[in-house]
Motif scaffolding. Structure first.
Motif, PDB file in Angstrom:
ATOM      1  N   THR A  62     -23.148 -15.415 -32.324  1.00  0.00           N
ATOM      2  CA  THR A  62     -23.756 -15.261 -33.742  1.00  0.00           C
ATOM      3  C   THR A  62     -23.643 -14.222 -34.690  1.00  0.00           C
ATOM      4  N   THR A  63     -24.169 -14.837 -35.556  1.00  0.00           N
ATOM      5  CA  THR A  63     -24.846 -13.522 -36.494  1.00  0.00           C
ATOM      6  C   THR A  63     -25.601 -13.328 -35.982  1.00  0.00           C
ATOM      7  N   ALA A  64     -26.589 -13.786 -35.355  1.00  0.00           N
ATOM      8  CA  ALA A  64     -28.289 -13.224 -34.901  1.00  0.00           C
ATOM      9  C   ALA A  64     -27.947 -12.779 -33.999  1.00  0.00           C
ATOM     10  N   ASP A  65     -26.886 -13.070 -33.011  1.00  0.00           N
ATOM     11  CA  ASP A  65     -26.822 -12.425 -32.290  1.00  0.00           C
ATOM     12  C   ASP A  65     -26.028 -10.945 -32.185  1.00  0.00           C
ATOM     13  N   TYR A  66     -26.302 -10.333 -33.518  1.00  0.00           N
ATOM     14  CA  TYR A  66     -25.600  -9.033 -33.896  1.00  0.00           C
ATOM     15  C   TYR A  66     -25.923  -8.588 -35.671  1.00  0.00           C
ATOM     16  N   PRO A  67     -27.588  -8.035 -35.122  1.00  0.00           N
ATOM     17  CA  PRO A  67     -28.183  -7.438 -36.426  1.00  0.00           C
ATOM     18  C   PRO A  67     -27.645  -6.941 -37.209  1.00  0.00           C
ATOM     19  N   THR A  68     -27.304  -6.548 -38.551  1.00  0.00           N
ATOM     20  CA  THR A  68     -27.252  -5.424 -39.387  1.00  0.00           C
ATOM     21  C   THR A  68     -28.194  -5.359 -40.378  1.00  0.00           C
ATOM     22  N   PRO A  69     -28.382  -4.058 -40.612  1.00  0.00           N
ATOM     23  CA  PRO A  69     -29.377  -3.973 -42.119  1.00  0.00           C
ATOM     24  C   PRO A  69     -28.844  -4.825 -42.605  1.00  0.00           C
ATOM     25  N   ALA A  70     -27.691  -4.890 -43.616  1.00  0.00           N
ATOM     26  CA  ALA A  70     -26.864  -6.045 -45.258  1.00  0.00           C
ATOM     27  C   ALA A  70     -26.308  -7.175 -43.830  1.00  0.00           C
TER      28      ALA A  70
END
Length: 290
Positions: free
Chosen positions: A247-255
């Motif tokens: 998921t997006t939450a599993d791969y946090p990014t600055p933006a």
């Protein structure tokens, strides 16, 4: 016919140069040969060359880095676009400007139309929206082409990253809850040239904002799966790595990234006869990507 192309060493810019070679007079510039944030340099170049069409393929595209380099992102994506549009307007040229799906918040459930409200969620998206506004204000003869998930044989992009990781890892995780449409840079270039030719020949004066992307819509995970399947079939990869959906939450990014990057491309089809590109066809010769 004369074209001024900025960002000529980028994914779309290099394709524009290749496709226009021998068909028109081209002035292809890069950040080393034309600093679009320098108004004097832009105006001098445009006045000297006097193009019929300016295609702005230059952009600050480092999405995560933009969060800490907002001044530079806005200088290139807003101020640079403004200078080019103002210069185009002075000599009665048209400007074709590339923008992005990131001008939307990505929270919608359906493909975005050109008239849908914009609400960028990161610095990159905000700077690109500012560029759109600047171009619209400076030059009535404008085409703003929003696209998404661009890939090409050259430059940094998702396809090349997947092929590199696929060759060095047994497994990897790819985000499966962000949806959009991969778009081959060569098809973006072809669409821009088609529009430019219609404008130059006075067959069309339907200026404004348009969406152009590939089809069908997929998640990043789906896209990666197809890349690996094709790479294995073409003997580019010896074996397909295990592909885990994250998921997006599993791969946090600055933006923050939009969950929905799907663009409705009906307007460009209706006004210019341009069909969405099948991104799968651009994966049929992956040896050129490695």
């Amino acid at each position: 016919m004369k074209y001024l192309i900025t960002g000529a060493n980028g994914q779309v810019g290099s394709q524009l140069v290749a496709q226009l070679q021998g068909k028109a007079k081209i002035l292809a510039t890069t950040s080393q040969t034309l600093d679009i944030t320098n108004k004097h340099a832009v105006w001098q170049t445009v006045r000297d060359f006097r193009p019929n069409i300016i295609i702005n393929a230059a952009a600050y595209t480092a999405v995560d880095k933009a969060e800490s380099e907002s001044d530079l992102a806005f200088a290139i994506n807003e101020l640079g676009a403004k200078h080019l549009a103002q210069a185009a307007n002075e000599i009665r040229a048209a400007i074709l400007h590339i923008s992005t799906d990131y001008v939307f918040d990505g929270k919608g459930e359906t493909p975005y139309r050109e008239t849908d409200p914009v609400a960028p969620q990161n610095v990159y998206g905000k700077s690109k929206l500012a560029g759109e506004i600047a171009v619209q204000a400076a030059c009535p003869r404008h085409i703003i082409l929003r696209t998404a998930w661009v890939f090409n044989e050259h430059g940094n992009n998702f396809v090349k990253t997947m092929l590199r990781l696929g060759a060095s890892r047994d497994s990897l995780g790819v985000v499966a809850d962000q949806f959009g449409a991969p778009t081959y840079a060569g098809d973006i270039a072809a669409a821009l040239i088609h529009i430019a030719e219609k404008i130059i020949s006075k067959q069309s004066n339907q200026f404004g904002v348009y969406h152009f992307s590939g089809s069908p819509y997929v998640s990043w995970h789906d896209f990666a799966s197809e890349i690996f399947a094709q790479a294995h079939a073409q003997n580019v990869l010896a074996q397909i790595p295990v592909l885990n959906a994250i998921t997006t939450a599993d791969y946090p990014t600055p933006a923050s990234r939009p969950a929905n990057s799907r663009l409705d491309c009906g307007k460009i089809q209706a006004n210019f006869g341009i069909e969405t590109s099948d991104w799968r066809k651009a994966l049929l010769d992956l040896k050129d990507y490695v």
